[in-house]
Every structure is written in structure tokens, then in C-alpha cells.
Motif scaffolding. Structure first.
Motif, PDB file in Angstrom:
ATOM      1  N   LEU A 112       0.840  -1.204   0.000  1.00  0.00           N
ATOM      2  CA  LEU A 112       0.000   0.000   0.000  1.00  0.00           C
ATOM      3  C   LEU A 112       0.871   1.248   0.000  1.00  0.00           C
ATOM      4  O   LEU A 112       0.578   2.227   0.685  1.00  0.00           O
ATOM      5  N   CYS A 113       1.944   1.231  -0.793  1.00  0.00           N
ATOM      6  CA  CYS A 113       2.912   2.325  -0.754  1.00  0.00           C
ATOM      7  C   CYS A 113       2.291   3.670  -1.107  1.00  0.00           C
ATOM      8  O   CYS A 113       2.642   4.688  -0.518  1.00  0.00           O
ATOM      9  N   PHE A 114       1.366   3.703  -2.065  1.00  0.00           N
ATOM     10  CA  PHE A 114       0.777   4.973  -2.480  1.00  0.00           C
ATOM     11  C   PHE A 114      -0.051   5.571  -1.350  1.00  0.00           C
ATOM     12  O   PHE A 114       0.069   6.758  -1.034  1.00  0.00           O
ATOM     13  N   MET A 115      -0.853   4.753  -0.698  1.00  0.00           N
ATOM     14  CA  MET A 115      -1.645   5.225   0.437  1.00  0.00           C
ATOM     15  C   MET A 115      -0.738   5.594   1.611  1.00  0.00           C
ATOM     16  O   MET A 115      -0.908   6.650   2.229  1.00  0.00           O
ATOM     17  N   ASN A 116       0.228   4.734   1.917  1.00  0.00           N
ATOM     18  CA  ASN A 116       1.132   5.009   3.039  1.00  0.00           C
ATOM     19  C   ASN A 116       1.861   6.336   2.847  1.00  0.00           C
ATOM     20  O   ASN A 116       1.954   7.157   3.765  1.00  0.00           O
ATOM     21  N   ALA A 117       2.399   6.541   1.647  1.00  0.00           N
ATOM     22  CA  ALA A 117       3.163   7.762   1.384  1.00  0.00           C
ATOM     23  C   ALA A 117       2.268   8.999   1.394  1.00  0.00           C
ATOM     24  O   ALA A 117       2.637  10.036   1.954  1.00  0.00           O
ATOM     25  N   LEU A 118       1.094   8.903   0.781  1.00  0.00           N
ATOM     26  CA  LEU A 118       0.205  10.061   0.739  1.00  0.00           C
ATOM     27  C   LEU A 118      -0.254  10.457   2.138  1.00  0.00           C
ATOM     28  O   LEU A 118      -0.205  11.635   2.503  1.00  0.00           O
ATOM     29  N   ARG A 119      -0.658   9.501   2.920  1.00  0.00           N
ATOM     30  CA  ARG A 119      -1.092   9.806   4.297  1.00  0.00           C
ATOM     31  C   ARG A 119       0.042  10.424   5.106  1.00  0.00           C
ATOM     32  O   ARG A 119      -0.170  11.355   5.872  1.00  0.00           O
ATOM     33  N   THR A 120       1.245   9.905   4.928  1.00  0.00           N
ATOM     34  CA  THR A 120       2.392  10.430   5.663  1.00  0.00           C
ATOM     35  C   THR A 120       2.695  11.865   5.248  1.00  0.00           C
ATOM     36  O   THR A 120       2.931  12.730   6.092  1.00  0.00           O
ATOM     37  N   THR A 180       7.022  15.768   1.424  1.00  0.00           N
ATOM     38  CA  THR A 180       6.479  15.741   0.071  1.00  0.00           C
ATOM     39  C   THR A 180       6.274  14.314  -0.407  1.00  0.00           C
ATOM     40  O   THR A 180       7.153  13.460  -0.247  1.00  0.00           O
ATOM     41  N   TYR A 181       5.114  14.079  -1.023  1.00  0.00           N
ATOM     42  CA  TYR A 181       4.792  12.796  -1.649  1.00  0.00           C
ATOM     43  C   TYR A 181       5.574  12.683  -2.952  1.00  0.00           C
ATOM     44  O   TYR A 181       5.604  13.622  -3.749  1.00  0.00           O
ATOM     45  N   VAL A 182       6.215  11.546  -3.182  1.00  0.00           N
ATOM     46  CA  VAL A 182       6.964  11.309  -4.416  1.00  0.00           C
ATOM     47  C   VAL A 182       6.506   9.979  -5.002  1.00  0.00           C
ATOM     48  O   VAL A 182       6.409   8.974  -4.288  1.00  0.00           O
ATOM     49  N   GLU A 183       6.228   9.999  -6.296  1.00  0.00           N
ATOM     50  CA  GLU A 183       5.835   8.769  -6.986  1.00  0.00           C
ATOM     51  C   GLU A 183       6.768   8.548  -8.157  1.00  0.00           C
ATOM     52  O   GLU A 183       7.106   9.495  -8.868  1.00  0.00           O
ATOM     53  N   GLY A 184       7.183   7.324  -8.335  1.00  0.00           N
ATOM     54  CA  GLY A 184       8.091   7.006  -9.418  1.00  0.00           C
ATOM     55  C   GLY A 184       8.455   5.541  -9.399  1.00  0.00           C
ATOM     56  O   GLY A 184       7.585   4.678  -9.259  1.00  0.00           O
ATOM     57  N   HIS A 230       6.506   2.800  -7.440  1.00  0.00           N
ATOM     58  CA  HIS A 230       6.539   2.914  -5.988  1.00  0.00           C
ATOM     59  C   HIS A 230       6.255   4.359  -5.578  1.00  0.00           C
ATOM     60  O   HIS A 230       6.333   5.276  -6.394  1.00  0.00           O
ATOM     61  N   ALA A 231       5.938   4.558  -4.310  1.00  0.00           N
ATOM     62  CA  ALA A 231       5.759   5.897  -3.742  1.00  0.00           C
ATOM     63  C   ALA A 231       6.443   5.953  -2.384  1.00  0.00           C
ATOM     64  O   ALA A 231       6.505   4.956  -1.662  1.00  0.00           O
ATOM     65  N   TRP A 232       6.953   7.133  -2.057  1.00  0.00           N
ATOM     66  CA  TRP A 232       7.646   7.381  -0.797  1.00  0.00           C
ATOM     67  C   TRP A 232       7.481   8.858  -0.476  1.00  0.00           C
ATOM     68  O   TRP A 232       6.851   9.592  -1.218  1.00  0.00           O
ATOM     69  N   GLY A 272      11.881   9.672  -8.948  1.00  0.00           N
ATOM     70  CA  GLY A 272      10.460   9.971  -8.917  1.00  0.00           C
ATOM     71  C   GLY A 272      10.145  11.432  -9.099  1.00  0.00           C
ATOM     72  O   GLY A 272      11.034  12.289  -9.154  1.00  0.00           O
ATOM     73  N   VAL A 273       8.842  11.689  -9.177  1.00  0.00           N
ATOM     74  CA  VAL A 273       8.309  13.039  -9.376  1.00  0.00           C
ATOM     75  C   VAL A 273       7.630  13.472  -8.076  1.00  0.00           C
ATOM     76  O   VAL A 273       6.716  12.793  -7.596  1.00  0.00           O
ATOM     77  N   PRO A 274       8.072  14.597  -7.497  1.00  0.00           N
ATOM     78  CA  PRO A 274       7.421  15.083  -6.272  1.00  0.00           C
ATOM     79  C   PRO A 274       6.084  15.749  -6.585  1.00  0.00           C
ATOM     80  O   PRO A 274       5.946  16.429  -7.610  1.00  0.00           O
ATOM     81  N   PHE A 275       5.118  15.535  -5.716  1.00  0.00           N
ATOM     82  CA  PHE A 275       3.798  16.147  -5.844  1.00  0.00           C
ATOM     83  C   PHE A 275       3.448  16.838  -4.535  1.00  0.00           C
ATOM     84  O   PHE A 275       3.623  16.261  -3.464  1.00  0.00           O
ATOM     85  N   GLU A 276       2.949  18.040  -4.636  1.00  0.00           N
ATOM     86  CA  GLU A 276       2.491  18.765  -3.454  1.00  0.00           C
ATOM     87  C   GLU A 276       1.149  18.170  -3.013  1.00  0.00           C
ATOM     88  O   GLU A 276       0.330  17.779  -3.844  1.00  0.00           O
ATOM     89  N   THR A 277       0.947  18.111  -1.715  1.00  0.00           N
ATOM     90  CA  THR A 277      -0.342  17.652  -1.187  1.00  0.00           C
ATOM     91  C   THR A 277      -1.073  18.860  -0.640  1.00  0.00           C
ATOM     92  O   THR A 277      -0.478  19.745  -0.036  1.00  0.00           O
TER      93      THR A 277
END
Length: 142
Positions: free
Chosen positions: A81-89, A97-101, A111-113, A135-140
Motif C-alpha cells: 500500500l505504498c501509495f496510500m502510506n506515502a500520501l497519508r504520511t 512531500t509525496y513522491v511517486e516514481g 513505488h511511492a515514498w 520519482g516526481v514530487p507532488f504537493e499535497t
């Protein structure tokens, strides 16, 4: 080499020049090139990227693997659940910052971190840190 594969070379070279891990960058370049080759006739008009791998190769940035997966006292999230784990964190911790790549341990995977305010990778899902991250950083919006 086909035009589709050759078209990824400038992005591959830029990622390597920026400090990207050679094996991970080569994987993304080959995957992106093959996607362009296979999907060339079926591309959606106006679509900038031929695949997620191409998007990450062209727009992503390398991140140094952390010495430890998480800061002391920080709990690992649920497996797979890396995408959920990273976004919530990222939403919970101001300045993170959420990063996906793609990241690699044994093999490269989507993966996401998160990265903290200093740009340090916080691995929210894997027990051990990956060997390479791109990866690409995304602002939340919190």
C-alpha cells in the motif's frame, strides 16, 4: 536501434547526468522506448508521454537511498500500500512531500515514498530502504 528506443536516449543521459542510478535509468529508458514502439500507432493525440516510465524518466529526479528506512519511532505502513502510506504520511507531516516514481530493491517497481524538508527519503512501506529512487514530487493539499 529503433527510433522509439533512440528517442529515450536524451532523457536517459539527462537522468544519468543528474545523478540517477544507472540500472534504474536504463530500465526506465528501455521500458519507455518499448512502450513507444508497441503503442506508437495507438497513441492518443496530444498525449505527451507514452507511458508512466517515460513520464518518470523525463520529469523525475533521483533521490539518494536513505541509510535507514525510517526515522526512529516511525512505524512502517502496510505492505503493498505504498501509495496510500506515502500520501497519508505526506499529508500528516508538514514540509514532507509525496513522491511517486520507481524504486529498486531486487528489481525496479512503480513505488511511492516521501521526502522530508531536507530531501531525505522516508521509506513508508518497505522494511529496508531501496537501492535507488527516481520519482516526481507532488504537493499535497492539506
Amino acid at each position: 536501434m529503433t527510433d522509439a528506443l533512440a528517442s529515450m536516449k536524451p532523457y536517459e543521459q539527462a537522468a544519468l547526468a543528474g545523478g540517477g542510478d544507472a540500472a534504474l535509468v536504463a530500465y526506465l529508458s528501455a521500458t519507455a522506448g518499448m512502450s513507444r514502439l508497441v503503442n506508437g500507432r495507438n497513441r492518443i493525440v496530444g498525449m505527451e508521454y507514452g507511458s508512466l516510465a517515460e513520464f518518470v524518466l523525463r520529469e523525475g529526479q533521483p533521490y539518494a537511498p536513505p541509510a535507514v528506512a525510517r526515522p526512529k519511532g516511525f512505524r512502517k505502513g502496510r505492505n503493498k500500500l505504498c501509495f496510500m502510506n506515502a500520501l497519508r504520511t505526506a499529508e500528516y507531516h508538514s514540509g514532507w512531500t509525496y513522491v511517486e516514481g520507481y524504486a529498486s530493491g531486487i528489481i525496479p517497481v512503480h513505488h511511492a515514498w516521501v521526502v522530508d524538508e531536507h530531501g531525505t527519503v522516508i521509506e513508508t512501506t518497505w522494511a529496508k530502504p531501496g537501492e535507488a529512487y527516481l520519482g516526481v514530487p507532488f504537493e499535497t493539499d492539506t
